[in-house]
Design an enzyme around this catalytic site. Structure first.
Site, PDB file in Angstrom:
ATOM      1  N   PHE A 140      37.719  55.199  29.453  1.00  0.00           N
ATOM      2  CA  PHE A 140      38.681  54.391  30.205  1.00  0.00           C
ATOM      3  C   PHE A 140      39.893  55.234  30.601  1.00  0.00           C
ATOM      4  O   PHE A 140      40.590  55.773  29.752  1.00  0.00           O
ATOM      5  CB  PHE A 140      39.114  53.192  29.375  1.00  0.00           C
ATOM      6  CG  PHE A 140      39.693  52.101  30.218  1.00  0.00           C
ATOM      7  CD1 PHE A 140      38.876  51.286  30.963  1.00  0.00           C
ATOM      8  CD2 PHE A 140      41.053  51.919  30.296  1.00  0.00           C
ATOM      9  CE1 PHE A 140      39.407  50.290  31.776  1.00  0.00           C
ATOM     10  CE2 PHE A 140      41.597  50.932  31.099  1.00  0.00           C
ATOM     11  CZ  PHE A 140      40.758  50.109  31.839  1.00  0.00           C
ATOM     12  N   ASP A 148      40.751  53.907  20.018  1.00  0.00           N
ATOM     13  CA  ASP A 148      41.002  52.790  20.925  1.00  0.00           C
ATOM     14  C   ASP A 148      39.898  51.756  20.688  1.00  0.00           C
ATOM     15  O   ASP A 148      38.717  52.026  20.933  1.00  0.00           O
ATOM     16  CB  ASP A 148      41.000  53.282  22.382  1.00  0.00           C
ATOM     17  CG  ASP A 148      41.440  52.178  23.348  1.00  0.00           C
ATOM     18  OD1 ASP A 148      41.162  50.995  23.063  1.00  0.00           O
ATOM     19  OD2 ASP A 148      42.048  52.504  24.385  1.00  0.00           O
ATOM     20  N   TYR A 177      43.247  40.940  25.554  1.00  0.00           N
ATOM     21  CA  TYR A 177      42.711  39.993  26.551  1.00  0.00           C
ATOM     22  C   TYR A 177      41.212  40.108  26.751  1.00  0.00           C
ATOM     23  O   TYR A 177      40.661  39.439  27.610  1.00  0.00           O
ATOM     24  CB  TYR A 177      43.445  40.142  27.896  1.00  0.00           C
ATOM     25  CG  TYR A 177      43.531  41.543  28.456  1.00  0.00           C
ATOM     26  CD1 TYR A 177      42.452  42.145  29.063  1.00  0.00           C
ATOM     27  CD2 TYR A 177      44.717  42.266  28.369  1.00  0.00           C
ATOM     28  CE1 TYR A 177      42.531  43.425  29.571  1.00  0.00           C
ATOM     29  CE2 TYR A 177      44.813  43.555  28.875  1.00  0.00           C
ATOM     30  CZ  TYR A 177      43.714  44.128  29.475  1.00  0.00           C
ATOM     31  OH  TYR A 177      43.797  45.407  29.972  1.00  0.00           O
ATOM     32  N   LYS A 178      40.546  40.970  25.988  1.00  0.00           N
ATOM     33  CA  LYS A 178      39.089  41.105  26.142  1.00  0.00           C
ATOM     34  C   LYS A 178      38.414  40.175  25.132  1.00  0.00           C
ATOM     35  O   LYS A 178      38.542  38.961  25.239  1.00  0.00           O
ATOM     36  CB  LYS A 178      38.709  42.574  25.992  1.00  0.00           C
ATOM     37  CG  LYS A 178      39.253  43.395  27.166  1.00  0.00           C
ATOM     38  CD  LYS A 178      39.077  44.877  27.014  1.00  0.00           C
ATOM     39  CE  LYS A 178      39.585  45.586  28.257  1.00  0.00           C
ATOM     40  NZ  LYS A 178      39.911  46.979  28.036  1.00  0.00           N
ATOM     41  N   ARG A 205      27.914  45.823  34.969  1.00  0.00           N
ATOM     42  CA  ARG A 205      28.279  45.637  33.567  1.00  0.00           C
ATOM     43  C   ARG A 205      28.305  44.151  33.226  1.00  0.00           C
ATOM     44  O   ARG A 205      28.880  43.344  33.950  1.00  0.00           O
ATOM     45  CB  ARG A 205      29.659  46.265  33.367  1.00  0.00           C
ATOM     46  CG  ARG A 205      30.015  46.540  31.942  1.00  0.00           C
ATOM     47  CD  ARG A 205      31.327  47.294  31.871  1.00  0.00           C
ATOM     48  NE  ARG A 205      32.445  46.479  32.378  1.00  0.00           N
ATOM     49  CZ  ARG A 205      33.713  46.631  31.999  1.00  0.00           C
ATOM     50  NH1 ARG A 205      34.042  47.585  31.140  1.00  0.00           N
ATOM     51  NH2 ARG A 205      34.653  45.866  32.493  1.00  0.00           N
TER      52      ARG A 205
HETATM   53  C1  LIG Z   1      40.998  47.485  28.635  1.00  0.00           C
HETATM   54  C2  LIG Z   1      41.372  48.815  28.107  1.00  0.00           C
HETATM   55  C3  LIG Z   1      42.691  49.242  28.123  1.00  0.00           C
HETATM   56  C4  LIG Z   1      43.720  48.355  28.744  1.00  0.00           C
HETATM   57  O1  LIG Z   1      44.939  48.911  28.853  1.00  0.00           O
HETATM   58  P1  LIG Z   1      46.157  48.040  29.421  1.00  0.00           P
HETATM   59  O2  LIG Z   1      47.321  48.828  29.046  1.00  0.00           O
HETATM   60  O3  LIG Z   1      46.078  46.687  28.803  1.00  0.00           O
HETATM   61  O4  LIG Z   1      45.965  47.903  30.889  1.00  0.00           O
HETATM   62  C5  LIG Z   1      42.989  50.469  27.580  1.00  0.00           C
HETATM   63  N1  LIG Z   1      42.030  51.259  27.044  1.00  0.00           N
HETATM   64  C6  LIG Z   1      40.731  50.868  27.032  1.00  0.00           C
HETATM   65  C7  LIG Z   1      39.695  51.740  26.429  1.00  0.00           C
HETATM   66  C8  LIG Z   1      40.369  49.643  27.571  1.00  0.00           C
HETATM   67  O5  LIG Z   1      39.104  49.273  27.571  1.00  0.00           O
END
Ligand SMILES: *Cc1c(COP(=O)(O)O)cnc(C)c1O
Length: 410
Positions: A124, A195, A220-221, A369
């Site tokens: 990501f 992460d 939020y996931k 996905r």
């Molecule tokens: C969803 C996600 C983020 C989200 O970061 P935001 O700061 O909330 O936009 C960060 N890292 C990973 C690996 C993610 O999947």
């Protein structure tokens, strides 16, 4: 797999009652809870209460009377239960991106002679962007080195200050071995930041069992905290007094309401807060987190494995079998809660599915996905989505200009 087999899976599902804890439009099969978890029934009621009663009536008194002030640590303690951390090791704050920045700078400063931040390419991107920014802030010859996951261990050296990895990959869903990689990094004296964005709320995570140092994760996931929900961070107790947040805001001060001119970090995890917590966001997040705590991670993880297994097996036994390439580990215990397939027309296929009330998402360049949030989803929905995907791909119905038009958010 007959319809009766699928019905039997739902009948035997110990989590089937949790579907009623979510507000989802009738007829929609939502396979994107890994990107934005659905609205919870409790969160909807709680937001109304917080807005009308707590904010509307209590006003500033809410900080004490409704313990808005304590919410980041209170909800952090509940998230700790989901990720194998102890009370006082997790706080809800900021975004995942900001939290990664705070921990990366703090970790680099705790390993001053070491110049390398090690991570993986292709995961990501915000994580890599934030690491670039953290390195730019500290300067002093530091650099970001990226190695594919197979080369991470051989790239660990005494020059590595911190290793930053995602536990479950956002595209492929592949799970990294937290225990082994943490031990390998510790063997060369490096710290590790995990992460957990694609694992918290869907996979069993045992931070302390893996002797993890630091972690961040998304609200939020799979935690179903709502759009833009605040994120969280973990700092193992043993590191809390030696690491200092570079975003040294007043909410991380030892005595914020003494309004002193000089910063003095709070003891414990509270020092990693920065500014005032977003009370509405934390309230909705708390409701999502409670559902996962109540269901228990072993049952959630088992259902994620079974839902993804069912989906893959139906797609691969159906008419799209030779047309889609599985991009996700075949072994259910090596993958997270989502399933990805590759297809050169992935974007159009996802749009055609959305037109048929099956919401998944597309990730450049060719990834379709599908996220399987275990609490709101049934086996029947997983099976039905697999059949619809098979139809759309094998019929070529996605080949239409309307399905190729790109929106701002994919
Ligand atoms: C969803 C996600 C983020 C989200 O970061 P935001 O700061 O909330 O936009 C960060 N890292 C990973 C690996 C993610 O999947």
């Amino acid at each position: 797999m007959t319809d009766a087999d699928v019905m039997a899976l739902d009948a035997a599902d110990p989590l089937r009652g949790f579907r009623d804890d979510f507000c989802l439009p009738e007829g929609l099969i939502y396979l994107d809870g890994n990107s934005l978890g659905p609205l919870t029934v409790a969160g909807r009621a709680r937001l109304a209460l917080v807005v009308e009663q707590e904010w509307g009536q209590s006003l500033i008194r809410g900080w004490n009377d409704h313990d808005w002030f304590g919410a980041p640590l209170r909800v952090g303690d509940r998230i700790a239960e989901l990720v194998g951390a102890d009370p006082g090791e997790v706080i809800v704050a900021d975004s995942t991106s900001a939290n990664l920045y705070k921990l990366a700078v703090a970790a680099m400063q705790a390993r001053p002679g070491r110049k390398v931040v090690l991570s993986e390419p292709g995961d990501f991107p915000t994580d890599l962007y934030m690491l670039e920014g953290a390195i730019r802030t500290l300067g002093d010859g530091r650099r970001l080195e990226l190695r594919p996951s197979s080369g991470i261990e051989s790239a660990l050296s005494p020059d590595v200050a911190v290793l930053v990895l995602c536990h479950a990959h956002y595209k492929t869903s592949a799970i990294r071995d937290m225990k082994r990689l943490t031990a390998a990094a510790h063997a060369v004296g490096a710290l590790v930041i995990w992460d957990l964005s694609h694992s918290v709320g869907v996979l069993e995570v045992d931070l302390n069992g893996c002797e993890a140092d630091l972690a961040v994760g998304c609200g939020y996931k799979y935690l179903n905290g709502g759009p833009g929900a605040p994120a969280f961070l973990f700092v193992a107790r043993r590191h809390q007094d030696s690491l200092v947040s570079p975003l040294s805001g007043w909410m991380g001060h030892a005595a914020p309401f003494r309004f002193e001119d000089r910063y003095s970090p709070a003891g414990g995890i509270a020092r990693f807060a920065c500014g005032t917590p977003p009370v509405l966001g934390v309230s909705a997040l708390e409701c999502g987190v409670e559902l996962s705590v109540r269901a228990g991670m072993p049952a959630i993880r088992a259902k994620a494995a079974a839902l993804t297994e069912l989906f893959i097996s139906i797609v691969e036994a159906g008419p799209a079998a030779g047309l889609l390439e599985l991009a996700t580990p075949r072994d259910a215990l090596s993958r997270g809660g989502h399933v990805s397939f590759r297809h050169p027309d992935g974007y159009a296929i996802v749009q055609a599915l959305i037109a048929r009330n099956v919401i998944g998402d597309f990730r450049d360049p060719d990834i379709l996905r599908f996220g399987f949030s275990p609490l709101p989803l049934s086996f029947a929905q997983s099976a039905r989505a697999a059949h619809i995907l098979g139809e759309v791909v094998s019929s070529g119905d996605y080949d239409h200009p309307d399905y190729r038009r790109r929106a701002a958010v994919t």
